[in-house]
Scaffold this motif. Structure first.
Motif, mmCIF file in Angstrom:
data_model
loop_
_atom_site.group_PDB
_atom_site.id
_atom_site.type_symbol
_atom_site.label_atom_id
_atom_site.label_comp_id
_atom_site.label_asym_id
_atom_site.label_seq_id
_atom_site.Cartn_x
_atom_site.Cartn_y
_atom_site.Cartn_z
ATOM 1 N N PRO A 21 0.789 -1.146 0.017
ATOM 2 C CA PRO A 21 -0.064 0.078 0.076
ATOM 3 C C PRO A 21 0.859 1.507 -0.021
ATOM 4 N N ILE A 22 0.339 2.299 -0.308
ATOM 5 C CA ILE A 22 0.898 3.419 -0.397
ATOM 6 C C ILE A 22 -0.020 4.565 -0.009
ATOM 7 N N GLY A 23 0.386 5.501 0.986
ATOM 8 C CA GLY A 23 -0.670 6.580 1.348
ATOM 9 C C GLY A 23 -2.042 6.080 1.659
ATOM 10 N N ILE A 24 -2.230 5.190 2.474
ATOM 11 C CA ILE A 24 -3.296 4.494 3.015
ATOM 12 C C ILE A 24 -3.439 4.955 4.407
ATOM 13 N N ALA A 25 -4.621 5.216 5.164
ATOM 14 C CA ALA A 25 -4.658 5.517 6.459
ATOM 15 C C ALA A 25 -6.013 4.629 6.909
ATOM 16 N N ASP A 26 -6.013 3.895 8.217
ATOM 17 C CA ASP A 26 -7.075 3.152 8.624
ATOM 18 C C ASP A 26 -7.784 3.703 9.790
ATOM 19 N N GLU A 27 -9.129 3.507 9.918
ATOM 20 C CA GLU A 27 -9.995 3.911 10.860
ATOM 21 C C GLU A 27 -10.379 2.520 11.482
ATOM 22 N N GLN A 28 -10.075 2.510 12.843
ATOM 23 C CA GLN A 28 -10.487 1.159 13.307
ATOM 24 C C GLN A 28 -11.076 1.552 14.990
ATOM 25 N N ALA A 29 -12.433 0.692 14.970
ATOM 26 C CA ALA A 29 -13.084 0.975 16.122
ATOM 27 C C ALA A 29 -13.729 -0.303 16.700
ATOM 28 N N HIS A 61 1.818 4.497 13.273
ATOM 29 C CA HIS A 61 0.271 4.894 12.995
ATOM 30 C C HIS A 61 -0.532 3.682 13.471
ATOM 31 N N PRO A 62 -0.423 3.473 15.079
ATOM 32 C CA PRO A 62 -1.137 2.508 15.559
ATOM 33 C C PRO A 62 -2.538 2.839 15.801
ATOM 34 N N ALA A 63 -3.556 1.781 15.731
ATOM 35 C CA ALA A 63 -4.885 1.936 15.621
ATOM 36 C C ALA A 63 -5.291 2.441 17.023
ATOM 37 N N PRO A 64 -6.610 2.935 17.159
ATOM 38 C CA PRO A 64 -6.933 3.410 18.433
ATOM 39 C C PRO A 64 -7.270 2.021 19.366
ATOM 40 N N THR A 65 -7.330 1.051 18.553
ATOM 41 C CA THR A 65 -7.711 -0.296 19.340
ATOM 42 C C THR A 65 -6.424 -1.160 19.738
ATOM 43 N N CYS A 66 -5.271 -0.772 19.464
ATOM 44 C CA CYS A 66 -3.834 -1.049 20.117
ATOM 45 C C CYS A 66 -3.719 -0.698 21.268
ATOM 46 N N PHE A 67 -2.905 -1.757 22.100
ATOM 47 C CA PHE A 67 -2.330 -1.289 23.556
ATOM 48 C C PHE A 67 -1.131 -1.883 23.816
ATOM 49 N N CYS A 68 -0.417 -1.885 22.979
ATOM 50 C CA CYS A 68 0.954 -2.553 23.052
ATOM 51 C C CYS A 68 1.831 -1.828 23.881
ATOM 52 N N GLY A 97 -1.905 -7.561 23.081
ATOM 53 C CA GLY A 97 -2.213 -6.007 22.802
ATOM 54 C C GLY A 97 -2.172 -5.362 21.682
ATOM 55 N N CYS A 98 -2.705 -6.707 20.600
ATOM 56 C CA CYS A 98 -2.807 -6.103 19.309
ATOM 57 C C CYS A 98 -4.131 -5.374 18.984
ATOM 58 N N GLY A 99 -5.064 -5.712 19.755
ATOM 59 C CA GLY A 99 -6.627 -5.013 19.478
ATOM 60 C C GLY A 99 -7.232 -5.630 18.567
ATOM 61 N N ARG A 100 -7.091 -6.849 17.891
ATOM 62 C CA ARG A 100 -7.813 -7.388 16.686
ATOM 63 C C ARG A 100 -9.124 -7.737 17.002
ATOM 64 N N CYS A 101 -8.950 -8.425 18.547
ATOM 65 C CA CYS A 101 -10.382 -8.892 18.900
ATOM 66 C C CYS A 101 -11.323 -7.839 19.007
ATOM 67 N N ILE A 102 -11.084 -6.769 19.197
ATOM 68 C CA ILE A 102 -11.961 -5.648 19.513
ATOM 69 C C ILE A 102 -12.261 -5.097 18.047
ATOM 70 N N THR A 103 -11.560 -5.078 17.098
ATOM 71 C CA THR A 103 -12.029 -4.545 15.725
ATOM 72 C C THR A 103 -12.765 -5.576 15.170
ATOM 73 N N TRP A 104 -12.254 -6.792 15.110
ATOM 74 C CA TRP A 104 -13.054 -7.756 14.188
ATOM 75 C C TRP A 104 -14.333 -8.424 15.014
ATOM 76 N N CYS A 105 -14.415 -8.125 16.079
ATOM 77 C CA CYS A 105 -15.888 -8.795 16.847
ATOM 78 C C CYS A 105 -16.803 -8.033 16.152
ATOM 79 N N VAL A 160 -19.852 -7.604 16.936
ATOM 80 C CA VAL A 160 -20.741 -6.663 17.788
ATOM 81 C C VAL A 160 -19.598 -5.778 18.583
ATOM 82 N N GLY A 161 -18.201 -5.696 18.367
ATOM 83 C CA GLY A 161 -17.601 -4.673 19.018
ATOM 84 C C GLY A 161 -17.242 -4.796 20.577
ATOM 85 N N ILE A 162 -17.250 -6.146 21.035
ATOM 86 C CA ILE A 162 -16.768 -6.365 22.308
ATOM 87 C C ILE A 162 -15.611 -6.039 22.637
#
Ligand code: SF4
Ligand code: SF4
Lengths: 272, 377
Positions: free
Chosen positions: B54-62, B165-172, B348-356, B358-360
């Motif tokens: 990718p080049i010049g890509i930003a993500d939004e995760q919640a 550029h960690p996502a706000p779901t990350c907590f490493c 602390g990768c936060g994947r289980c938060i983004t990819w749930c 129902v957002g648990i």
């Protein structure tokens, strides 16, 4: 809704123990033929199958019709008339093993939308001469009428599951079909979640795996054609579908398509 | 891993653009894997050149949301984690165990061959590399080491990139696993935006990483670039809003907490969280038997503790309710993992938060459990 996990104990008669192939019959009730065609679709394995069974009754494939009894009956379709209700009882009497295939046979199919509604009203709108129509007010799964030994879900069924089921019956080994969600299959085949990444409504989290996540792999939400998974939390998914922008009607329609009866039962049981 | 202790701290090289590095990797390895945008998601995929990245890509995760958008930068790693950790590379969703054939009246079993391919992955993140280490302990730490895991891990050359550029779901930063790669990599890079485009400050993490850097005959990085690279992880860490409380391991003592019923009302038991987790390792065996009954294949497949059947012992599942299954997952991940492996199972990768779907959010669940955990201390 629990799924049968292992083959029923099969006591084949002595002639089969001696090597005679079991006889196979394929029956159709209210349905589209798609599930039976899945059997003909097993191109690479058809010859091996023809070696292992003798096809006695399968109008979709052959004109030869051998009278019963049959060792194995595959039944497609739902019961929608008095005549069919009688016919399935006779088939049950004629069959050592009765296996239902597809959403119509296992859950009543799309035609179960009529259940609880004004069927006389429907017939008068659809048919020029409703007086010729003799139909029940409901479309019900085969298991509501006779005992069923095994069931294969789906609309249509999955070819791989059909072959595994036949192999397990013929070789008498345990059959294990997944009872988990379609999500497991999406993740295993690296399909990106259409709900999380695209906001597309999807029934995958409450639907039983078995199709290898076919619809999400084409960027579509799951329609639930394999019916409820082992512990469907319909209420929680409903809330999320609302968050994604579906209104009550749209959620109702999504839940009431291929497995209209089955998801309704899951809601009633409030199973979480 | 053969860590080079002597120069890791000091030696830095500079690379302008990634073409030369990726060319060298492609020339050297059977397969090179890196981030690729596919269906609106950054996935790990085989790549052939730097142009695939990718080049010049930003993500939004919640919670329950992932979206990509364009931004104007020339950066190739300006986004947080996608759904793929390194788990699939070392512990794939399906791995053959053996095949069996009937031959002349007896059964012949052929064990599956262990993978022999040499692969490189570029763009691995610190938490995922730590996840590899956690997974290695679970798969090879006991008396019955998984040879397939070992072969996959040994054949993997890891080029890490520090998370800028960690996502706000990350907590490493909270779990101490990132945002900067510390060990387990062969080469690590920090990506910087300069007037001449993206520039990479490299450091070696192993002998073979150092050998590749030498082969590329890279320049030493200027002290200015080294200073800038050293600042990045701190900036990235400060942006992380989530954390686990220090008493999280006490979770296993809270079996009766009402919060478990509360989360079970929302949880779909779908298993997405365990599939995307870099350390969840549970599997099942699947047998496929041929129609003629003369051949069978056994395949090891990913399973999940969210499955009711997974807990079937004898006639019935021992964790019939979702309450019991969610509790099993989180209590093991954050609590009994310590008893079993001497550390936390969460990197602390936060994947289980983004990819749930129902957002648990496990950090919110543990917060709701935390006050009584304080009492249990
Ligand atoms: S926590 Fe979320 S992803 Fe995990 S099983 Fe429950 S609903 Fe699925
Ligand atoms: S538990 Fe969640 S945040 Fe922790 S490592 Fe697994 S997926 Fe990542």
């Amino acid at each position: 809704m629990q799924h049968e996990l292992s083959s029923p104990t099969i006591d084949w008669p002595a002639r089969i123990e001696r090597g005679e192939p079991p006889s196979l019959a394929v029956w159709k009730f209210a349905s589209c033929d798609g599930c039976q065609l899945s059997l003909l679709d097993c191109e690479d394995e058809l010859l091996a199958l023809a070696d292992r069974v003798s096809i006695s009754y399968f109008p979709e494939a052959t004109t030869a019709m051998v009278a019963g009894p049959y060792d194995v009956s595959l039944v497609e379709g739902s019961i929608t008339s008095e005549h069919d209700a009688e016919r399935i009882r006779q088939i049950r009497r004629d069959s050592a093993l009765l296996i239902t295939i597809g959403a119509c046979a296992t859950a009543g199919g799309i035609q179960a939308l009529r259940n609880g509604r004004d069927v006389d009203g429907f017939t008068s709108i659809v048919y020029a001469h409703p007086e010729y129509i003799s139909t029940l007010a409901t479309s019900t799964p085969i298991a509501d009428h006779v005992p069923v030994d095994l069931e294969l879900r789906g609309c249509p069924i999955d070819r791989g599951q059909l072959l595994q089921m036949l192999a397990s019956v013929l070789n008498r080994h345990a059959l294990r079909l997944p009872t988990t969600s379609v999500c497991i299959e999406c993740k295993a085949r690296s399909t990106s979640c259409v709900m999380v990444a695209h906001g597309t409504p999807c029934l995958g989290p409450i639907t039983q795996a078995g199709c290898n996540a076919l619809c999400p792999s084409f960027h579509r939400g799951c329609y639930g054609c394999f019916g409820p998974m082992e512990s469907p939390n319909v209420g929680a998914l409903r809330a999320q579908l609302g968050t994604l922008g579906l209104d009550g009607d749209a959620i109702f329609r999504l839940l009431n398509t291929f497995n209209t009866g089955a998801f309704a039962t899951a809601v009633e049981e409030g199973s979480t | 891993m053969d860590l080079v202790q002597t120069d890791v701290a000091t030696d830095r090289w500079v690379l302008r653009g990634l073409d030369r590095l990726i060319e060298a990797l492609v020339g050297r390895f059977d397969e090179v894997i890196g981030p690729v945008v596919l269906d609106g998601v950054v996935r790990l995929q085989p790549i052939e050149s730097a142009d695939d990245l990718p080049i010049g890509i930003a993500d939004e995760q919640a919670p329950a949301t992932y979206r990509l958008r364009r931004d104007a930068s020339a950066l190739r790693f300006s986004y947080g984690l996608g759904p793929d950790s390194l788990k699939s590379l070392v512990h794939p969703p399906r791995s053959p165990v053996w095949t069996m054939r009937r031959r002349d009246g007896s059964l012949v079993v052929d064990a599956a061959h262990h993978p022999t391919h040499e692969r490189a992955v570029i763009g691995a993140r610190a938490c995922d590399i730590d996840g590899l280490r956690v997974l290695e302990r679970t798969q090879t730490g006991g008396d019955h080491a998984d040879p397939a895991f070992r072969a996959n891990r040994n054949g993997l050359f890891v080029v890490a990139v520090d998370c800028t550029h960690p996502a706000p779901t990350c907590f490493c930063a909270n779990t101490g696993t990132g945002p900067s790669a510390r060990d387990g990599h062969d080469i690590a890079m920090t990506e910087l935006e300069t007037r001449d485009g993206a520039v990479y400050v490299l450091r070696a993490g192993s002998e073979r990483g150092r050998a590749l850097i030498d082969e590329l005959q890279l320049e030493r990085a200027s002290s200015e670039l080294i200073r800038r690279a050293a600042r990045e992880p701190g900036v990235a860490a400060r942006g992380q809003p989530r954390s686990l409380p220090a008493n999280a391991p006490l979770i296993a003592k809270l079996a009766e907490h009402p919060q478990w019923d509360d989360v079970a009302e929302r949880c779909l038991a779908c298993g997405n969280c365990t599939a995307v987790c870099p350390t969840c390792f549970c599997t099942d065996m699947e047998d496929v038997v041929s129609l003629d009954g003369d051949g069978a294949t056994r395949v090891r497949v990913w399973d999940t503790c969210f499955s009711m059947e997974f807990s079937r012992v004898g006639p019935a599942p021992i964790r019939g309710s979702v309450t019991e299954r969610y509790r099993q997952w989180l209590s093991h991940k954050l609590g009994t993992w310590h008893d079993q492996f001497g550390e936390s199972g969460c990197v602390g990768c936060g994947r289980c938060i983004t990819w749930c779907p129902v957002g648990i959010d496990l950090t919110a669940e543990i917060a709701a459990l935390a006050a009584p955990a304080e009492a249990a201390r």
